[in-house]
Design a protein around this motif. Structure first.
Motif, PDB file in Angstrom:
ATOM      1  N   ALA A  50      40.205  38.848  36.144  1.00  0.00           N
ATOM      2  CA  ALA A  50      39.426  40.394  36.379  1.00  0.00           C
ATOM      3  C   ALA A  50      39.371  41.215  35.643  1.00  0.00           C
ATOM      4  N   PRO A  51      37.684  41.631  34.779  1.00  0.00           N
ATOM      5  CA  PRO A  51      37.718  42.440  33.697  1.00  0.00           C
ATOM      6  C   PRO A  51      38.581  43.509  33.770  1.00  0.00           C
ATOM      7  N   GLU A  52      38.432  43.980  35.212  1.00  0.00           N
ATOM      8  CA  GLU A  52      38.608  45.824  35.513  1.00  0.00           C
ATOM      9  C   GLU A  52      40.338  45.825  34.891  1.00  0.00           C
ATOM     10  N   VAL A  53      40.933  44.757  35.076  1.00  0.00           N
ATOM     11  CA  VAL A  53      42.503  44.736  34.873  1.00  0.00           C
ATOM     12  C   VAL A  53      42.898  43.604  34.135  1.00  0.00           C
ATOM     13  N   GLY A  54      42.023  43.992  32.602  1.00  0.00           N
ATOM     14  CA  GLY A  54      42.503  43.100  31.340  1.00  0.00           C
ATOM     15  C   GLY A  54      41.980  41.980  31.447  1.00  0.00           C
ATOM     16  N   GLY A  55      41.592  40.882  32.351  1.00  0.00           N
ATOM     17  CA  GLY A  55      41.466  39.569  32.329  1.00  0.00           C
ATOM     18  C   GLY A  55      42.372  39.314  33.077  1.00  0.00           C
ATOM     19  N   PHE A  56      42.524  40.007  33.548  1.00  0.00           N
ATOM     20  CA  PHE A  56      44.386  39.240  34.714  1.00  0.00           C
ATOM     21  C   PHE A  56      43.609  38.595  36.075  1.00  0.00           C
ATOM     22  N   ILE A  57      43.939  37.130  36.093  1.00  0.00           N
ATOM     23  CA  ILE A  57      43.732  36.472  37.670  1.00  0.00           C
ATOM     24  C   ILE A  57      44.376  36.644  38.783  1.00  0.00           C
ATOM     25  N   VAL A  58      43.271  37.408  39.495  1.00  0.00           N
ATOM     26  CA  VAL A  58      43.525  38.191  40.389  1.00  0.00           C
ATOM     27  C   VAL A  58      42.721  37.865  41.917  1.00  0.00           C
ATOM     28  N   GLY A  59      43.629  37.384  42.943  1.00  0.00           N
ATOM     29  CA  GLY A  59      42.277  37.543  44.174  1.00  0.00           C
ATOM     30  C   GLY A  59      42.953  37.177  45.438  1.00  0.00           C
ATOM     31  N   PHE A  60      42.018  38.308  46.631  1.00  0.00           N
ATOM     32  CA  PHE A  60      42.508  38.712  47.606  1.00  0.00           C
ATOM     33  C   PHE A  60      42.702  37.120  48.771  1.00  0.00           C
ATOM     34  N   ALA A  61      43.148  37.576  50.176  1.00  0.00           N
ATOM     35  CA  ALA A  61      43.546  36.927  51.305  1.00  0.00           C
ATOM     36  C   ALA A  61      43.830  37.564  52.184  1.00  0.00           C
ATOM     37  N   LYS A  62      43.482  37.063  53.603  1.00  0.00           N
ATOM     38  CA  LYS A  62      43.892  38.043  54.620  1.00  0.00           C
ATOM     39  C   LYS A  62      44.745  37.656  55.486  1.00  0.00           C
ATOM     40  N   ASP A  63      46.129  38.262  55.534  1.00  0.00           N
ATOM     41  CA  ASP A  63      47.317  36.658  56.294  1.00  0.00           C
ATOM     42  C   ASP A  63      46.995  36.906  57.954  1.00  0.00           C
ATOM     43  N   PRO A  64      47.375  36.186  59.023  1.00  0.00           N
ATOM     44  CA  PRO A  64      47.206  36.319  60.383  1.00  0.00           C
ATOM     45  C   PRO A  64      46.285  37.357  61.128  1.00  0.00           C
ATOM     46  N   ASP A  65      47.194  39.000  60.464  1.00  0.00           N
ATOM     47  CA  ASP A  65      46.941  40.319  61.505  1.00  0.00           C
ATOM     48  C   ASP A  65      45.979  40.780  60.315  1.00  0.00           C
ATOM     49  N   GLY A  66      45.451  40.494  59.272  1.00  0.00           N
ATOM     50  CA  GLY A  66      44.481  40.931  58.839  1.00  0.00           C
ATOM     51  C   GLY A  66      45.569  41.932  57.593  1.00  0.00           C
ATOM     52  N   TYR A  67      46.419  41.574  57.339  1.00  0.00           N
ATOM     53  CA  TYR A  67      47.064  42.422  56.433  1.00  0.00           C
ATOM     54  C   TYR A  67      46.515  41.810  54.953  1.00  0.00           C
ATOM     55  N   LEU A  68      45.720  42.599  53.401  1.00  0.00           N
ATOM     56  CA  LEU A  68      45.263  42.051  52.477  1.00  0.00           C
ATOM     57  C   LEU A  68      46.497  41.553  52.257  1.00  0.00           C
TER      58      LEU A  68
END
Length: 137
Positions: free
Chosen positions: A110-128
């Motif tokens: 993610a260029p916005e945070v210096g190129g660190f690898i970032v991903g996002f998922a949702k848990d069973p209740d929709g928490y990010l």
């Protein structure tokens, strides 16, 4: 309190945090089987049941909380983000997807945070759940 803790060598930190969940065992399975946390303690209180999770190497604990007092709770899509550092966020994202949960953003630089690898998922209740690469600092 701070002076007392300092005398004992205790540093201030976030010891843990809790999230309300609609199904304790389903959420426990998500965090243990997919994200690698360990179930370390259970509590059955008069108004709620809790499962305490922790990564094997320590860090802050995650407390899964389910109210049993009959009160109405909104467990879905609360504005909370849980950030985890993982050895292989891409492999974890694949496991989460294979288990039927939503990947919001594939783990990638993610260029916005210096190129660190970032991903996002949702848990069973929709928490990010933010998936970070533990090999980056």
């Amino acid at each position: 309190m701070a002076d007392k803790d300092a005398a004992k060598g205790v540093r201030p930190s976030v010891y843990g945090f809790g999230i309300g969940v609609s199904d304790l065992e389903r959420s426990n399975a998500f965090y243990t089987e997919l994200l690698g946390m360990k179930r370390v303690m259970d509590f059955s209180l008069s108004h709620m049941d809790e499962i305490v999770l922790l990564y094997p190497d320590g860090g802050s604990s995650l407390v899964l909380m389910h109210w049993t007092d009959g009160s109405t709770r909104d467990y879905a899509n609360n504005p909370v983000k849980i950030v985890v550092r993982l050895e292989d966020p891409k492999a974890v994202a694949d496991k989460i997807r294979a288990a039927g949960y939503l990947i919001i953003r594939e783990p990638e630089p993610a260029p916005e945070v210096g190129g660190f690898i970032v991903g996002f998922a949702k848990d069973p209740d929709g928490y990010l759940v933010e998936l970070l690469d533990a090999n980056q600092s």
